[in-house]
Write an enzyme that holds these catalytic residues in place. Structure first.
Site, PDB file in Angstrom:
ATOM      1  N   HIS B  68      75.145 110.889  40.103  1.00  0.00           N
ATOM      2  CA  HIS B  68      75.188 111.165  41.540  1.00  0.00           C
ATOM      3  C   HIS B  68      75.645 112.592  41.797  1.00  0.00           C
ATOM      4  O   HIS B  68      75.985 113.312  40.855  1.00  0.00           O
ATOM      5  CB  HIS B  68      76.084 110.165  42.282  1.00  0.00           C
ATOM      6  CG  HIS B  68      77.528 110.203  41.898  1.00  0.00           C
ATOM      7  ND1 HIS B  68      77.988 109.754  40.688  1.00  0.00           N
ATOM      8  CD2 HIS B  68      78.621 110.641  42.552  1.00  0.00           C
ATOM      9  CE1 HIS B  68      79.305 109.896  40.638  1.00  0.00           C
ATOM     10  NE2 HIS B  68      79.715 110.437  41.751  1.00  0.00           N
ATOM     11  N   ASP B  72      82.119 116.470  40.208  1.00  0.00           N
ATOM     12  CA  ASP B  72      82.719 116.079  38.930  1.00  0.00           C
ATOM     13  C   ASP B  72      81.738 115.287  38.072  1.00  0.00           C
ATOM     14  O   ASP B  72      82.090 114.805  36.996  1.00  0.00           O
ATOM     15  CB  ASP B  72      84.042 115.328  39.127  1.00  0.00           C
ATOM     16  CG  ASP B  72      83.896 114.089  39.978  1.00  0.00           C
ATOM     17  OD1 ASP B  72      84.803 113.240  39.950  1.00  0.00           O
ATOM     18  OD2 ASP B  72      82.875 113.975  40.684  1.00  0.00           O
ATOM     19  N   GLU B 203      83.396 103.818  34.136  1.00  0.00           N
ATOM     20  CA  GLU B 203      84.492 104.674  34.546  1.00  0.00           C
ATOM     21  C   GLU B 203      85.611 103.760  35.044  1.00  0.00           C
ATOM     22  O   GLU B 203      85.363 102.855  35.824  1.00  0.00           O
ATOM     23  CB  GLU B 203      83.993 105.576  35.674  1.00  0.00           C
ATOM     24  CG  GLU B 203      85.056 106.325  36.426  1.00  0.00           C
ATOM     25  CD  GLU B 203      85.953 107.158  35.552  1.00  0.00           C
ATOM     26  OE1 GLU B 203      85.447 107.906  34.698  1.00  0.00           O
ATOM     27  OE2 GLU B 203      87.179 107.057  35.708  1.00  0.00           O
TER      28      GLU B 203
END
Lengths: 372, 564
Positions: B68, B72, B203
């Site tokens: 996306h 980061d 994540e």
């Protein structure tokens, strides 16, 4: 749900702060570990239950610049698994140990929370001599150089066991089979007990069993079950013991004379409580003469005892937290029931409450009576 | 046993630099290419030297996948492709492809113009990098080459965010990127089918959190805005074009209606144009299932929200303004900020992370005196609020996703392993409760479909029925040994050595001089050019792969000296 939206708009003026969380399982336990975290634990009987040590969102702990802390979430700092249901959990002050109790009631479990791992480890068990079927032992901790665990399901089984040596250092030594509802350690030598019948007592463990006590609520009392809590200023003058009956009766007593309540009132609750074991009454640590009660329905009610006439008539709460009813997510038939609540140690109007639908709320109510 | 290797180049040890290298079935895929927002020097980029040791990146990597548009996760992409050097395909969803370059350019401007950085990627590099992008649709199987295929799944979180399945033959990995399991007003919840990957990489920064409900976050926002407006203050909300802005507008509109409030709400025109464009993009990207879960409405048909005009900023009385850009680093939002900052009745609500160097970042760090152009000092008396609206999966969300995908193994990407032990145990307990009978096992067989009849038989049986001969796969390897003696003696030495070392296996010395270990054959031959060297030919069948490899390594270590 339309009413949830309405309630949320209402909540803007009812609360200063409000947080709502969904735990993976409902808890009956909210035990503070210093003032930054609480422990919760599951109470289902047929599966592994989680014991969690949660850290409060940072913005609830900081005093200034709250606006700069966007974090609103609880952090799971430690977690562990219990094979048995957990009905009570106590933190042993100044140690990394926790003691839990539940069903089956033949053992208490001791756990350790370590710094370098996030797992809560089972350390040992304390055998409870009297096995009681559906009764489970209440627990309170004498925290000192050598911490002791006070426990018992009935008056006759009351014992203090040294946590390290597992030796019994005190025993009630009576044959009384009255069922206990709560235990509370007051100082290094004294504890208070409340029986399910409403009988209250204060015990000095340096002496042979000779509690100053009452015989229980008089004739005409309609409550089937009672619980009680001793407030922070139990050494000073004035009533500092509150006892709550499953019929909604709330009595305030002076420890020097347990036989004659100083004041009493009837709370507007749907009586009798559907789960009398969940009844809970607490004193606000930061507000004089303020109490909170829960266990009757999906609400937590806050009372100011100074505004009562004390003669046993109907009293009105200064605040009622209805969040658990309005924010309930699953549209089940049974309304959620508040299983426990606790006050924040130093934010005067902040409470935490948990309900049977696994919700956990942190709320800071606005005192409408306060002159602006 | 499939061997899947995962190497986090960033975010494995440090949250904030997502970049994960996955080797699966001989293919190498790079997942995300993010930068660490907390560093100003090279530490903000993932360490690519780990890969470049093996030669050119383009030769080594089969593809790069970006989940996306958050910096980061994609911030290091132009650096990686144009400054380090990579010319292969870069896969991402259509919205990500549209929005990425804008954020990268914004970021580049801040770094170079505001902070005066020298060795930074240029605008041209961003353009060149984006030329390498191949956009994908949700649930579309994309063949990267003959063996490698990828598929994107809806991840929620932000517009265009996707989780990716990477498949080579029967081995697969699912990488989640950032995702969210609870829908909000304009994005649905992440969803994946029961694809049963060998490995799920997730994540887990927020894995150990329990999220405050969306309603309470919204309540907090409304409360802040209401308080400011009630005291006659002006509220500035800097936003990036889409998503959050629409959501907050809907929220305010509903609230204004209910409370019968009169203070005007404005959004800047720059916002409308961009927003409409992205909105269209959004609609074509999402599938039917997702479209149902968010509010269907024409982007800015609000009753209480009007287009903003610069002059309005000077109007007296309370108002709320949504303006771009989101970090207060330039443009209209900064202009308005400068006008309103000096009044303590006013409020600015920052709805997201701000890059270092921006005014947004400075005020969020608590700075109250800002140096603006021309050495002017601006005193910030207005109330500064930081509200986090972005949605990440918490402990509950991760458990839900694992339950949906049913992976064999789960990899939790997080900074500190010891803080993940409880979640690890929780996942193991929750998903391995099923008895072994339900655990997937590898079966070798042949499905014969004849007429409307199905039979599952052993391979030998099938070959017999079909009158086919079975093919045998044998591997051969050469091991060079220094040994001046004759081949037969070398073979003898090999036999003695292996017999003593491999006690659990059947080692034999055959009359023709060759040595066998189970079905593995070892023959010694003289080296064509060097009489001092012998060549051992080691050959084994496909079924004995493991032993064959082991044997080869053993022999490569050399033979013990013979006792004289």
């Amino acid at each position: 749900m339309e009413s949830a939206e309405d309630w949320l708009v209402e909540s803007l003026r009812l609360y200063q702060d409000f947080h709502a969380f969904d735990l993976s399982e409902a808890t009956r336990v909210l035990e503070w570990i210093d003032d930054k975290g609480v422990c919760v634990a599951g109470y289902e009987s047929l599966k592994k239950n989680e014991i969690l040590h949660l850290l409060l969102p940072l913005r609830l702990s900081v005093k200034e610049n709250q606006g700069l802390f966007p974090e609103r979430d609880f952090k799971v700092r430690h977690g562990g698994f219990s094979d048995t249901s957990v009905f009570d959990l106590k933190h042993v002050l100044d140690t990394r140990l926790l003691v839990t109790s539940g069903l089956p009631g033949c053992h208490l479990h001791v756990w350790q929370v370590t710094e370098d791992s996030d797992v809560i480890q089972a350390v040992s068990t304390i055998a409870v001599q009297e096995e009681e079927g559906s009764l489970w032992p209440r627990v309170a901790i004498f925290s000192s150089m050598a911490p002791g665990v006070l426990h018992g399901a009935r008056l006759r089984g009351l014992k203090v066991v040294d946590l390290e040596t597992q030796k019994t250092t005190y025993s009630s030594g009576v044959g009384d089979s009255e069922e206990l509802s709560s235990l509370q350690v007051l100082d290094a030598d004294t504890f208070a007990f409340c029986c399910a019948s409403g009988r209250l007592g204060l015990v000095d463990i340096r002496q042979k069993w000779a509690p100053s006590e009452n015989a229980g609520p008089g004739p005409g009392a309609t409550a089937r079950r009672w619980c009680a809590e001793v407030g922070g200023r139990h050494r000073g003058p004035g009533p500092s013991i509150a006892s709550l009956g499953s019929d909604g009766q709330l009595c305030l007593l002076d420890p020097r004379d347990l036989c004659h309540p100083v004041s009493s009132g009837r709370c507007p609750v749907s009586a009798p409580s559907p789960a009398p074991e969940l009844l809970r009454v607490t004193w606000a640590p930061g507000l004089d003469d303020c109490l909170a009660i829960s266990g009757f329905d999906g609400t937590v009610q806050v009372y100011d005892a100074t505004s009562w006439d004390g003669t046993g008539g109907q009293v009105e709460p200064v605040f009622t937290h209805r969040g658990h009813i309005f924010l309930e997510d699953n549209q089940t038939d049974t309304a959620p029931l508040v299983t426990t609540h606790t006050w924040h140690p130093h934010k005067p109007r902040t409470l935490l409450s948990a309900a049977s639908d696994a919700s956990l709320h942190v709320w800071d109510w606005v005192d409408r009576r306060a002159a602006c | 046993m499939p061997e899947i290797r995962v190497t986090p180049l960033g975010a494995g040890q440090d949250v904030g630099r997502s970049c994960i290298l996955v080797s699966i079935g001989g293919k190498n895929v790079m997942l995300d290419c993010g930068m660490h927002m907390g560093f100003n020097d090279d530490r903000r980029f993932p360490d690519f030297s780990y890969i470049t040791r093996n030669g050119r990146l383009t030769d080594f990597l089969d593809c790069v996948i970006i989940s996306h548009f958050h910096l980061d996760h994609c911030g290091a992409l132009p650096y990686f492709s144009e400054m380090v050097g990579y010319d292969g395909p870069i896969y991402m969803t259509h919205p990500t492809q549209a929005i990425c370059p804008i954020l990268l350019e914004d970021y580049r401007k801040i770094a170079v113009d505001k902070k005066g950085e020298a060795n930074f990627f240029t605008s041209q590099m961003i353009k060149d990098c984006m030329k390498k992008v191949v956009a994908v649709h949700l649930h579309q199987t994309v063949q990267v080459d003959d063996e490698l295929e990828i598929k994107a799944y809806y991840a929620g979180h932000v517009l265009g965010a996707a989780m990716f399945q990477i498949k080579v033959g029967s081995e697969s990995v699912v990488y989640t990127g950032d995702y969210n399991m609870t829908p909000d007003r304009h994005l649905g919840a992440a969803w994946i089918d029961k694809c049963r990957p060998n490995l799920l990489i997730t994540e887990s920064t927020y894995a150990t959190t329990i999220r405050d409900s969306k309603r309470c976050r919204e309540r907090d926002f409304l409360k802040k805005v209401h308080e400011a407006v009630e005291r006659g203050g002006k509220v500035l909300i800097p936003v990036f074009a889409l998503g959050r802005a629409q959501e907050l507008c809907i929220l305010l509109e509903t609230f204004w209606e209910r409370m019968n409030l009169k203070a005007p709400i404005y959004f800047s025109t720059g916002l409308t144009e961009k927003a409409n464009h992205y909105y269209k993009l959004f609609i074509t990207w999402t599938n039917q299932k997702i479209r149902k879960t968010f509010v269907q409405r024409n982007m800015f048909e609000f009753k209480h929200i009007k287009a903003f005009d610069r002059a309005f900023a000077d109007n007296p009385g309370p108002m709320v303004v949504f303006a771009t850009p989101g970090m207060l680093h330039a443009g209209q939002s900064l202009q308005i900020f400068r006008k309103w900052a000096g009044n303590e009745k006013n409020m600015v609500i920052m709805p997201g992370y701000c890059v270092q160097g921006t005014v947004g970042h400075k005020i969020l760090s608590g700075q109250r005196k800002l140096e603006m152009e021309g050495r002017q000092v601006l005193e910030v008396k207005m109330q500064v609020e930081y509200m986090s609206f972005s949605a990440h999966a918490d402990a509950k969300g991760i458990m839900q996703l694992v339950g949906q995908a049913e992976p064999e193994s789960v990899l939790l990407v997080h900074g500190e392993a010891k803080k993940m032990e409880f979640l690890k145990q929780k996942i193991e307990q929750e998903f391995r409760l099923l008895p072994d009978a339900k655990k997937p096992r590898l079966l070798h067989g042949t499905l014969i479909m004849k007429d409307s009849n199905f039979r599952l038989v052993s391979s030998e049986q099938a070959l017999k029925e079909l009158g086919l001969a079975e093919h045998q796969l044998r591997f051969t390897c050469r091991v060079h040994l220094h040994d001046p003696r004759k081949e037969q003696e070398t073979a003898m030495r090999v036999y003695s050595h292996l017999k003593s070392v491999l006690k659990e296996h059947c080692v034999q010395h055959l009359p023709d001089g060759s040595v066998t270990v189970e079905s593995i054959l070892i023959q010694a031959a003289a080296h064509s050019e060097d009489p001092g060297t012998k060549v051992l030919l080691v050959s084994w069948t496909y079924q004995d792969e493991e032993l064959g490899s082991h044997l080869t390594s053993l022999l490569k270590k050399g033979l013990p000296q013979a006792a004289s």
